[in-house]
Motif scaffolding. Structure first.
Motif, PDB file in Angstrom:
ATOM      1  N   GLN A 185       0.832  -1.208   0.000  1.00 27.98           N
ATOM      2  CA  GLN A 185       0.000   0.000   0.000  1.00 27.98           C
ATOM      3  C   GLN A 185       0.862   1.253   0.000  1.00 27.98           C
ATOM      4  O   GLN A 185       0.587   2.218  -0.714  1.00 27.98           O
ATOM      5  CB  GLN A 185      -0.930  -0.004   1.219  1.00 27.98           C
ATOM      6  CG  GLN A 185      -2.075  -0.986   1.102  1.00 27.98           C
ATOM      7  CD  GLN A 185      -3.007  -0.644  -0.045  1.00 27.98           C
ATOM      8  OE1 GLN A 185      -3.238   0.511  -0.335  1.00 27.98           O
ATOM      9  NE2 GLN A 185      -3.523  -1.667  -0.724  1.00 27.98           N
ATOM     10  N   SER A 186       1.905   1.212   0.832  1.00 26.73           N
ATOM     11  CA  SER A 186       2.749   2.407   0.910  1.00 26.73           C
ATOM     12  C   SER A 186       3.501   2.622  -0.404  1.00 26.73           C
ATOM     13  O   SER A 186       3.697   3.759  -0.829  1.00 26.73           O
ATOM     14  CB  SER A 186       3.723   2.284   2.073  1.00 26.73           C
ATOM     15  OG  SER A 186       4.636   1.244   1.829  1.00 26.73           O
ATOM     16  N   GLN A 189       1.097   4.171  -2.946  1.00 30.39           N
ATOM     17  CA  GLN A 189       0.502   5.479  -2.652  1.00 30.39           C
ATOM     18  C   GLN A 189       0.955   6.529  -3.651  1.00 30.39           C
ATOM     19  O   GLN A 189       0.177   7.391  -4.056  1.00 30.39           O
ATOM     20  CB  GLN A 189       0.877   5.924  -1.242  1.00 30.39           C
ATOM     21  CG  GLN A 189      -0.159   5.479  -0.205  1.00 30.39           C
ATOM     22  CD  GLN A 189       0.161   5.985   1.169  1.00 30.39           C
ATOM     23  OE1 GLN A 189       1.246   6.491   1.410  1.00 30.39           O
ATOM     24  NE2 GLN A 189      -0.787   5.847   2.074  1.00 30.39           N
ATOM     25  N   ALA A 190       2.202   6.451  -4.030  1.00 32.38           N
ATOM     26  CA  ALA A 190       2.738   7.445  -4.962  1.00 32.38           C
ATOM     27  C   ALA A 190       2.537   7.022  -6.410  1.00 32.38           C
ATOM     28  O   ALA A 190       3.108   7.621  -7.305  1.00 32.38           O
ATOM     29  CB  ALA A 190       4.224   7.655  -4.691  1.00 32.38           C
ATOM     30  N   CYS A 191       1.734   6.012  -6.584  1.00 34.01           N
ATOM     31  CA  CYS A 191       1.566   5.489  -7.952  1.00 34.01           C
ATOM     32  C   CYS A 191       0.093   5.183  -8.195  1.00 34.01           C
ATOM     33  O   CYS A 191      -0.308   4.025  -8.231  1.00 34.01           O
ATOM     34  CB  CYS A 191       2.412   4.231  -8.122  1.00 34.01           C
ATOM     35  SG  CYS A 191       2.392   3.551  -9.785  1.00 34.01           S
ATOM     36  N   PRO A 192      -0.711   6.219  -8.329  1.00 33.86           N
ATOM     37  CA  PRO A 192      -2.136   5.959  -8.533  1.00 33.86           C
ATOM     38  C   PRO A 192      -2.388   5.303  -9.887  1.00 33.86           C
ATOM     39  O   PRO A 192      -1.838   5.725 -10.893  1.00 33.86           O
ATOM     40  CB  PRO A 192      -2.742   7.367  -8.493  1.00 33.86           C
ATOM     41  CG  PRO A 192      -1.627   8.276  -8.855  1.00 33.86           C
ATOM     42  CD  PRO A 192      -0.368   7.627  -8.375  1.00 33.86           C
ATOM     43  N   CYS A 230       4.092   3.979 -13.394  1.00 37.12           N
ATOM     44  CA  CYS A 230       3.592   5.039 -12.519  1.00 37.12           C
ATOM     45  C   CYS A 230       3.633   6.382 -13.246  1.00 37.12           C
ATOM     46  O   CYS A 230       4.630   6.720 -13.881  1.00 37.12           O
ATOM     47  CB  CYS A 230       4.416   5.114 -11.240  1.00 37.12           C
ATOM     48  SG  CYS A 230       4.256   3.640 -10.241  1.00 37.12           S
TER      49      CYS A 230
ATOM     50  N   HIS B  53      -5.452  18.553  -5.444  1.00 39.03           N
ATOM     51  CA  HIS B  53      -5.061  17.142  -5.443  1.00 39.03           C
ATOM     52  C   HIS B  53      -5.148  16.553  -6.852  1.00 39.03           C
ATOM     53  O   HIS B  53      -4.187  15.956  -7.360  1.00 39.03           O
ATOM     54  CB  HIS B  53      -5.956  16.361  -4.479  1.00 39.03           C
ATOM     55  CG  HIS B  53      -5.645  14.903  -4.428  1.00 39.03           C
ATOM     56  ND1 HIS B  53      -4.580  14.398  -3.727  1.00 39.03           N
ATOM     57  CD2 HIS B  53      -6.249  13.854  -5.018  1.00 39.03           C
ATOM     58  CE1 HIS B  53      -4.540  13.086  -3.880  1.00 39.03           C
ATOM     59  NE2 HIS B  53      -5.546  12.726  -4.654  1.00 39.03           N
ATOM     60  N   ASP B  57      -2.237  15.397  -9.773  1.00 37.23           N
ATOM     61  CA  ASP B  57      -2.248  14.116 -10.492  1.00 37.23           C
ATOM     62  C   ASP B  57      -2.247  14.337 -12.001  1.00 37.23           C
ATOM     63  O   ASP B  57      -1.510  13.681 -12.741  1.00 37.23           O
ATOM     64  CB  ASP B  57      -3.483  13.302 -10.105  1.00 37.23           C
ATOM     65  CG  ASP B  57      -3.390  12.764  -8.685  1.00 37.23           C
ATOM     66  OD1 ASP B  57      -2.279  12.780  -8.118  1.00 37.23           O
ATOM     67  OD2 ASP B  57      -4.428  12.354  -8.138  1.00 37.23           O
TER      68      ASP B  57
END
Lengths: 244, 236
Positions: A185-186, A189-192, A230, B53, B57
């Protein structure tokens, strides 16, 4: 830019429209990029800086493909195809040789895979099964061929073994405990990524770039897996696995 | 080429030179190029997406896409136009993917400006006028957020950022008539949504009967589905 000629004719504008345009101009955002966003973009640029220039997402419709890149890719495909044909011929010869038994043909299969970089002619069945690979380069798996190679907690996805690595990644995902899932998960987080309903995501590393394997919900005995680098919404690789 | 190198030693390289250097393998070139334009790209992403936000993105998507697709730049538009195009398209892709049209007020601007001590803070103005202006700005942004994404992007680029219709047509990859059409429909929709507020004189503190002069108007914006199709045609 605001001193440019009015882009649309204002002669016949109603006062309301003129006022709307004035409000829009007044609402122009004039603040600089926030520091946190700037830091995030710098991080992204830093990661991209370590990327191999040739690693780019598959071009979408409308993208211009440089002819030189197209030729290089085609030449590589032809080489791989030729190697696959040769290896396939050797395997068939060995398998149907009267002097060979099952043990030697299995050994030949391994040797043939070695010769072709771990991938013989990719029939559907073979493509869906992890192949042993003993090469010692970047494409080699971890010490145990059944175990996915990890880099900074991410499953390394090799360009020539995408399906195999996806299979191993899925196995890892299925047997991971809660701590491992929290770690994932962590990392993610920086890779939606764009997840479909019921999809599972695994942090991955593709040619030194952070990526994610998106395992879609199995349907009809198969499961589609996307590889997303990412920062990009579109998958650059997709494969279909047998459903778990 | 020699001349270009010589010139670049004397002066800053142009955007096109930086992009070409990036394609040629200069690892710093793209960062320098992005640094030049990042504030405007951020503003466009923020206004298109509606909140910081999602804007971050969208901007990140655009940044990655531009970095990787630099080779596809053909030089038939300015580099900054191309960068805007990539970022706006990335934002629109995200909006289409989310299929969520936000209608809530957007508090980010006021918060950011308070935090950074904007030069347009109320301290330098009449507090009443500043309150009214802030209220109208919030109302406008909230109404803007209800527009179809393509209309919103066109208005952001033309009316907010001041780009020409021809430039925006290149950015949005559509005909100039389509840009004009999107702008016209968007403005009409905003005028409808903001009709009550537009009736107030803009710089006199407005009709204070709506509320206390130092308190922003919290009247909700009447948001109803646009009865017209979002289709595009020629110029209005």
């Amino acid at each position: 830019m605001n001193d440019r000629p009015d882009p649309t004719s204002a002669d016949d504008e109603s006062p309301e429209i003129t006022e709307v345009r004035r409000l829009l101009a007044d609402a122009r955002h004039t603040e600089p990029m926030p520091d946190d966003v700037a830091s995030r973009m710098d991080d992204v640029l830093g990661r991209l800086g370590g990327e191999i220039p040739s690693v780019r997402p598959e071009p979408s419709a409308g993208d211009v493909i440089p002819i030189s890149a197209h030729r290089r890719r085609r030449a590589a495909q032809l080489l791989v195809a030729a190697a696959a044909i040769v290896v396939g011929g050797v395997v068939v010869t060995q398998a149907f040789s009267p002097s060979s038994d099952s043990g030697t043909s299995a050994g030949s299969q391994v040797q043939a895979d070695d010769a072709s970089g771990g991938r013989s002619a990719p029939s559907t069945l073979q493509r869906e099964q992890p192949q042993p690979n003993h090469s010692a380069n970047e494409d080699s798996p971890g010490p145990n061929p059944e175990e996915p190679r990890l880099r900074n907690g991410r499953v390394v996805v090799r360009s020539q073994h995408f399906t195999d690595d996806a299979l191993q990644g899925r196995a890892l995902l299925e047997r991971s405990d809660s701590a491992a899932k929290a770690g994932q998960q962590s990392l993610l987080q920086a890779c939606p990524v764009r997840e479909a309903a019921g999809a599972k995501v695994l942090a991955a590393d593709y040619r030194n770039a952070p990526a994610a394997l998106v395992f879609r919900h199995p349907e009809g005995g198969t499961q589609v897996v996307d590889l997303v680098v990412c920062g990009s919404l579109s998958p650059i690789r997709t494969t279909t696995l047998p459903a778990p | 080429m020699t001349d270009d190198v010589t010139d670049s030693r004397r002066t800053e390289p142009t955007d096109a030179q930086l992009l070409a250097a990036h394609v040629a393998g200069d690892t710093d070139a793209f960062g320098r190029l992005f640094a030049r334009h990042r504030d405007r790209l951020w503003a466009v992403a923020l206004r298109t997406m509606g909140n910081p936000h999602d804007a971050a993105d969208g901007l990140q998507d655009g940044l990655v896409a531009a970095y990787r697709r630099a080779e596809t730049f053909r030089g038939d538009a300015a580099v900054t136009t191309w960068l805007h195009r990539v970022v706006v398209n990335a934002c629109l892709d995200r909006l289409r993917a989310a299929k969520v049209r936000r209608a809530e007020p957007l508090p980010d601007d006021d918060a950011e400006q308070r935090d950074r001590g904007s030069t347009h803070t109320a301290a330098a103005d009449d507090p009443e006028a500043a309150a009214i202006r802030g209220d109208r700005r919030r109302a406008l942004l909230a109404a803007l957020a209800t527009l179809p994404a393509e209309q919103r992007a066109a208005l952001v680029l033309v009316d907010m950022e001041g780009h020409s219709v021809a430039e925006v047509a290149q950015m949005l990859d559509c005909a100039e008539g389509t840009v004009k059409s999107r702008c016209a429909r968007g403005r009409e929709r905003l005028a409808t949504l903001l009709r009550d507020r537009l009736a107030d004189p803009p710089d006199t503190g407005g009709d204070l009967a709506h509320g206390e002069p130092d308190r922003p108007d919290t009247r909700p914006i009447a948001v109803s589905p646009d009865p017209r199709p979002a289709g595009e045609g020629g110029a209005p």
